[in-house]
Design an enzyme around this catalytic site. Structure first.
Site, PDB file in Angstrom:
ATOM      1  N   HIS A 205       0.839  -1.202   0.000  1.00  0.00           N
ATOM      2  CA  HIS A 205       0.000   0.000   0.000  1.00  0.00           C
ATOM      3  C   HIS A 205       0.867   1.241   0.000  1.00  0.00           C
ATOM      4  O   HIS A 205       1.944   1.262   0.591  1.00  0.00           O
ATOM      5  CB  HIS A 205      -0.956   0.022   1.196  1.00  0.00           C
ATOM      6  CG  HIS A 205      -0.299  -0.204   2.516  1.00  0.00           C
ATOM      7  ND1 HIS A 205       0.054  -1.463   2.963  1.00  0.00           N
ATOM      8  CD2 HIS A 205       0.079   0.653   3.491  1.00  0.00           C
ATOM      9  CE1 HIS A 205       0.618  -1.366   4.151  1.00  0.00           C
ATOM     10  NE2 HIS A 205       0.657  -0.080   4.495  1.00  0.00           N
TER      11      HIS A 205
ATOM     12  N   HIS B 100       0.765   5.213   1.094  1.00  0.00           N
ATOM     13  CA  HIS B 100       0.056   6.235   1.862  1.00  0.00           C
ATOM     14  C   HIS B 100       0.203   7.566   1.112  1.00  0.00           C
ATOM     15  O   HIS B 100       1.319   7.958   0.766  1.00  0.00           O
ATOM     16  CB  HIS B 100       0.705   6.445   3.224  1.00  0.00           C
ATOM     17  CG  HIS B 100       0.729   5.251   4.132  1.00  0.00           C
ATOM     18  ND1 HIS B 100      -0.139   5.121   5.198  1.00  0.00           N
ATOM     19  CD2 HIS B 100       1.512   4.150   4.162  1.00  0.00           C
ATOM     20  CE1 HIS B 100       0.133   3.989   5.845  1.00  0.00           C
ATOM     21  NE2 HIS B 100       1.134   3.386   5.241  1.00  0.00           N
TER      22      HIS B 100
END
Ligand code: 5GP
Length: 135
Positions: free
Chosen positions: A99, A101
Site C-alpha cells: 500500500h 500512503h
C-alpha cells in the site's frame, strides 16, 4: 500468504471509504489518519511487499497515484504531501498487502513526521554497480 485486512476490504467483507477503484487498484481513506485526507492506494494483486509486486500491478498503481494525489490535495486544500510506502516490520509495515500512503501536510504541520539521518556515501561506485548488476 494469509489474508490481510486489505484483502478483506478488496473482497467487500470489511467496509472502507472508497475514493477510487479500477480493475487493478483500490484507494480508500486510512482508518487512523495521520492527517485529514490520509489515503491508502493498494494494488488488487496480493503482494506483501513492493519487491514482490509484478511490473503490471506496479504500473497500474503508478498510473493513478498522481491523479489520486491531486484529488486528495484539491479536496483538503493542501499543496504539500508525502507518499509513504513501508515494507517489512522493521520498516514500520503493519498490513502485509502493498500500500501507498498519501499523507497531506497541512498548514499547521499536521502530516507525516520524518526523522532523517543523512550519512556520507563512501562506496558509491561499487554499490551502484552491485545494485545495477542485480536488476
Ligand atoms: P503500514 O504501517 O502497514 O504502512 O500502514 C497500515 C495502515 O493501514 C495504517 O495507517 C492503518 O491505519 C491502516 N489500516 C489498518 N487497518 C485498516 C482498516 O481496516 N481500514 C482502513 N481504512 N485502514 C486500515
Amino acid at each position: 500468504m494469509g489474508d490481510s485486512i486489505f484483502t478483506k476490504i478488496l473482497r467487500g467483507e470489511i467496509p472502507c471509504h472508497k475514493v477510487y477503484e479500477d480493475d487493478h487498484v483500490l484507494a480508500f481513506l486510512d482508518i487512523n489518519p495521520i492527517s485529514r485526507g490520509h489515503t491508502l492506494v493498494i494494488p488488487k494483486e496480493p503482494a506483501e511487499t513492493i519487491d514482490k509486486l509484478s511490473d503490471d500491478a506496479a504500473a497500474a498503481i503508478g498510473r493513478v497515484l498522481p491523479r489520486i494525489s491531486r484529488a486528495v490535495l484539491a479536496a483538503t486544500g493542501t499543496q504539500a504531501f508525502n507518499l509513504l510506502q513501508n515494507n517489512g516490520v522493521a520498516a514500520h509495515q503493519a498490513v502485509f498487502h502493498v500500500h501507498f500512503h498519501i499523507i497531506p501536510m497541512h498548514d499547521d504541520s499536521t502530516g507525516l513526521g520524518i526523522v532523517w539521518r543523512p550519512g556520507k556515501l563512501a562506496d558509491g561506485a561499487e554499490l551502484a554497480k552491485s545494485i545495477a548488476s542485480k536488476l
